[in-house]
Design a protein around this motif. Structure first.
Motif, mmCIF file in Angstrom:
data_model
loop_
_atom_site.group_PDB
_atom_site.id
_atom_site.type_symbol
_atom_site.label_atom_id
_atom_site.label_comp_id
_atom_site.label_asym_id
_atom_site.label_seq_id
_atom_site.Cartn_x
_atom_site.Cartn_y
_atom_site.Cartn_z
ATOM 1 N N ALA A 316 0.846 -1.106 0.013
ATOM 2 C CA ALA A 316 0.124 -0.004 0.100
ATOM 3 C C ALA A 316 0.895 1.222 -0.111
ATOM 4 N N LEU A 317 1.988 1.289 0.801
ATOM 5 C CA LEU A 317 2.812 2.157 0.739
ATOM 6 C C LEU A 317 3.504 2.512 -0.483
ATOM 7 N N VAL A 318 3.829 1.533 -1.061
ATOM 8 C CA VAL A 318 4.643 1.754 -2.608
ATOM 9 C C VAL A 318 3.463 2.322 -3.602
ATOM 10 N N ASP A 319 2.429 1.578 -3.478
ATOM 11 C CA ASP A 319 1.230 1.929 -4.233
ATOM 12 C C ASP A 319 0.825 3.439 -4.287
ATOM 13 N N GLY A 320 1.255 3.780 -3.248
ATOM 14 C CA GLY A 320 0.538 5.380 -2.904
ATOM 15 C C GLY A 320 1.694 6.433 -2.990
ATOM 16 N N LEU A 321 2.999 5.957 -3.144
ATOM 17 C CA LEU A 321 4.067 6.855 -2.872
ATOM 18 C C LEU A 321 4.368 7.536 -4.247
ATOM 19 N N THR A 322 4.391 8.736 -4.449
ATOM 20 C CA THR A 322 4.713 9.713 -5.427
ATOM 21 C C THR A 322 6.186 10.098 -5.377
ATOM 22 N N PRO A 323 6.774 10.205 -6.633
ATOM 23 C CA PRO A 323 8.271 10.628 -6.410
ATOM 24 C C PRO A 323 8.603 11.944 -5.631
ATOM 25 N N GLU A 324 7.759 12.902 -5.757
ATOM 26 C CA GLU A 324 7.703 13.892 -4.875
ATOM 27 C C GLU A 324 7.630 13.799 -3.560
ATOM 28 N N ARG A 325 6.715 12.757 -2.906
ATOM 29 C CA ARG A 325 6.919 12.407 -1.513
ATOM 30 C C ARG A 325 7.878 11.689 -1.350
ATOM 31 N N SER A 326 8.316 10.577 -2.094
ATOM 32 C CA SER A 326 9.881 9.911 -1.751
ATOM 33 C C SER A 326 10.836 10.746 -1.533
ATOM 34 N N ARG A 327 10.580 11.774 -2.378
ATOM 35 C CA ARG A 327 12.060 12.988 -2.545
ATOM 36 C C ARG A 327 12.038 13.436 -1.116
ATOM 37 N N ARG A 328 10.881 14.030 -0.653
ATOM 38 C CA ARG A 328 10.720 14.734 0.565
ATOM 39 C C ARG A 328 11.061 13.950 2.032
ATOM 40 N N ILE A 329 10.709 12.718 1.833
ATOM 41 C CA ILE A 329 11.188 11.773 3.130
ATOM 42 C C ILE A 329 12.503 11.533 3.019
ATOM 43 N N GLY A 330 13.167 11.311 1.542
ATOM 44 C CA GLY A 330 14.598 10.972 1.625
ATOM 45 C C GLY A 330 15.392 12.054 2.101
ATOM 46 N N ASP A 331 15.039 13.176 1.696
ATOM 47 C CA ASP A 331 15.771 14.420 1.994
ATOM 48 C C ASP A 331 15.618 14.819 3.491
ATOM 49 N N ALA A 332 14.620 14.405 4.194
ATOM 50 C CA ALA A 332 14.539 14.607 5.632
ATOM 51 C C ALA A 332 15.292 13.751 6.301
ATOM 52 N N ALA A 333 15.046 12.325 5.771
ATOM 53 C CA ALA A 333 16.090 11.376 6.411
ATOM 54 C C ALA A 333 17.432 11.673 6.392
ATOM 55 N N ARG A 334 18.199 12.061 5.386
ATOM 56 C CA ARG A 334 19.409 12.525 5.351
ATOM 57 C C ARG A 334 19.957 13.483 6.099
ATOM 58 N N ARG A 335 18.859 14.640 6.097
ATOM 59 C CA ARG A 335 19.170 15.827 7.253
ATOM 60 C C ARG A 335 19.327 15.355 8.562
ATOM 61 N N ARG A 336 18.483 14.302 8.920
ATOM 62 C CA ARG A 336 18.533 13.750 10.694
ATOM 63 C C ARG A 336 19.877 13.071 10.456
ATOM 64 N N MET A 337 20.140 12.181 9.446
ATOM 65 C CA MET A 337 21.489 11.465 9.606
ATOM 66 C C MET A 337 22.680 12.299 9.903
ATOM 67 N N LEU A 338 22.500 13.285 8.935
ATOM 68 C CA LEU A 338 23.964 14.128 9.237
ATOM 69 C C LEU A 338 23.822 14.956 10.697
ATOM 70 N N ASP A 339 22.820 15.398 11.031
ATOM 71 C CA ASP A 339 22.792 16.130 12.414
ATOM 72 C C ASP A 339 22.926 15.156 13.488
ATOM 73 N N ALA A 340 22.494 14.210 13.439
ATOM 74 C CA ALA A 340 22.665 13.168 14.571
ATOM 75 C C ALA A 340 23.275 11.757 14.607
ATOM 76 N N HIS A 341 23.475 11.119 13.595
ATOM 77 C CA HIS A 341 23.752 9.891 13.473
ATOM 78 C C HIS A 341 24.681 9.452 12.453
ATOM 79 N N THR A 342 25.704 10.344 12.381
ATOM 80 C CA THR A 342 26.962 9.744 11.590
ATOM 81 C C THR A 342 28.008 8.909 12.438
ATOM 82 N N TYR A 343 28.842 8.228 11.951
ATOM 83 C CA TYR A 343 29.942 7.611 12.761
ATOM 84 C C TYR A 343 30.902 8.748 13.359
#
Length: 365
Positions: A316-343
């Motif tokens: 259901a998540l894949v079927d309802g996922l647009t490229p725009e939302r995918s990009r927003r979620i991916g960008d937000a995740a990358r920011r969180r990683m760089l801010d708090a979860h690097t080696y």
């Protein structure tokens, strides 16, 4: 501050072949080296890992590959005995018992000795269920037990068998190795998943990945990893076999979403995000994960990661996922990683622990 000299006995630093801990080792050790510490990594020539190297010997660690025999394992222990810190990681794959006892025997009186568990649920199960387990009586002799996941259940279990202290040092992102790249036609898919075929993972892969693929016959699915060649799977699944780490960014950047599926034991204890979560998020991918306790400690469900309870929800998540939302979620995740979860964050915790006896803060919420 003088850097520490660290001897590290693990499965492999130079090969990720049947070695899921490689990314973790590389990230932690590279970050420790950047902080001025010197690491010698001792690894056996076993499980065909040297024949499937995916990096050359790095300039941020000295790699010693020793032959797969007892005499060579003992020689490796002697070579590392003068270190300020000696680490024995779980799951070396050969002569584990010898190495676990050996690091305690060869240590200098002023050196710290660490058992670093990269699969705590499996290690704890062995110590609990096997009366002849050789590691359990040694645990109280280690200065620290470090784990790459598990949270309070794992900490409590280790302390219950006598560990002086047990501290999670979670998986993380190495921005130098996992980052956005251009999509690659070889790996285009609506949902990709990379993991080796293991007994305590297979049923969950069937549920969360293959079941989802069967529900969406018009969508494209990509499966990477060793051992799946004879597995029956829907015709819309493209199996590409072992994916070398040099191609991980391309895989993560070529799909609408990237799936994470925890092994049974990791899902049961929670607080055990796999390296693939950080790799994919660091590449800016939209990650869909199976549900496990503690996910919000690392990424915010709905805005930085998508969470599914079964294959139907994945579909259901894949079927309802647009490229725009995918990009927003991916960008937000990358920011969180760089801010708090690097080696870099994780290495600071390890350094503080070794120099002061207290880790430098907890994983940020």
């Amino acid at each position: 501050m003088a850097g520490l000299n660290i001897s590290f006995y693990g499965s492999s630093l130079v090969s990720a072949y049947w070695n899921g801990a490689a990314t973790y080792y590389r990230g932690i050790i590279r970050a420790l080296a950047a902080r001025g510490h010197t690491v010698t990594f001792f690894e056996p020539d076993a499980w065909e890992r040297q024949q499937h190297r995916d990096i050359a010997d790095p300039d941020w660690a000295r790699v010693v590959v020793y032959p797969n025999d007892e005499a060579s394992a003992r020689k490796a222990l002697e070579q590392g005995r003068d270190a300020d810190v000696i680490v024995k990681a779980s799951g070396v794959g050969v002569f584990d018992s010898l190495l676990e006892a050996g690091v305690l025997e060869v240590r200098r009186s002023d050196a710290a000795v660490i058992f670093w568990d990269v699969d705590a649920p499996a290690t704890l199960a062995s110590m609990r269920e096997n009366p002849g387990d050789t590691l359990r009586p040694l645990i109280p002799r280690f200065d620290y037990v470090l784990t790459y996941g598990g949270g309070d259940p794992v900490i409590g279990a280790y302390r219950a068998i006598g560990a002086r202290d047990c501290i999670p040092i979670y998986n993380a992102l190495d921005p130098e190795t996992h980052h956005p790249v251009a999509p690659d036609k070889r790996f285009q898919a609506d949902l990709s998943f990379m993991a080796n075929r293991l007994p305590d993972r297979e049923a969950r892969v069937e549920q969360f990945f293959l079941n989802a693929a069967a529900r969406l016959p018009e969508r494209r699915f990509l499966l990477g990893g060793s051992g799946w060649g004879d597995k029956q799977m829907p015709s819309n699944v493209n199996y590409v076999g072992h994916v070398y780490t040099a191609d991980h960014n391309a895989v993560n950047c070529s799909a609408l979403a990237v799936l994470n599926v925890a092994r049974d034991s990791m899902a049961a204890v929670g607080f055990s995000p796999a390296t693939r979560v950080f790799e994919a998020a660091g590449a800016g991918a939209c990650v869909i994960t199976d549900a496990w306790e503690g996910v919000e400690q690392f990424l915010e469900p709905g805005t930085e990661i998508l969470v599914a309870k079964d294959g139907a929800e994945v579909a259901a998540l894949v079927d309802g996922l647009t490229p725009e939302r995918s990009r927003r979620i991916g960008d937000a995740a990358r920011r969180r990683m760089l801010d708090a979860h690097t080696y870099g964050h994780r290495a600071a915790e390890v350094e503080s622990l070794l120099l002061t006896g207290t880790p430098a803060g907890k994983v940020p919420a």
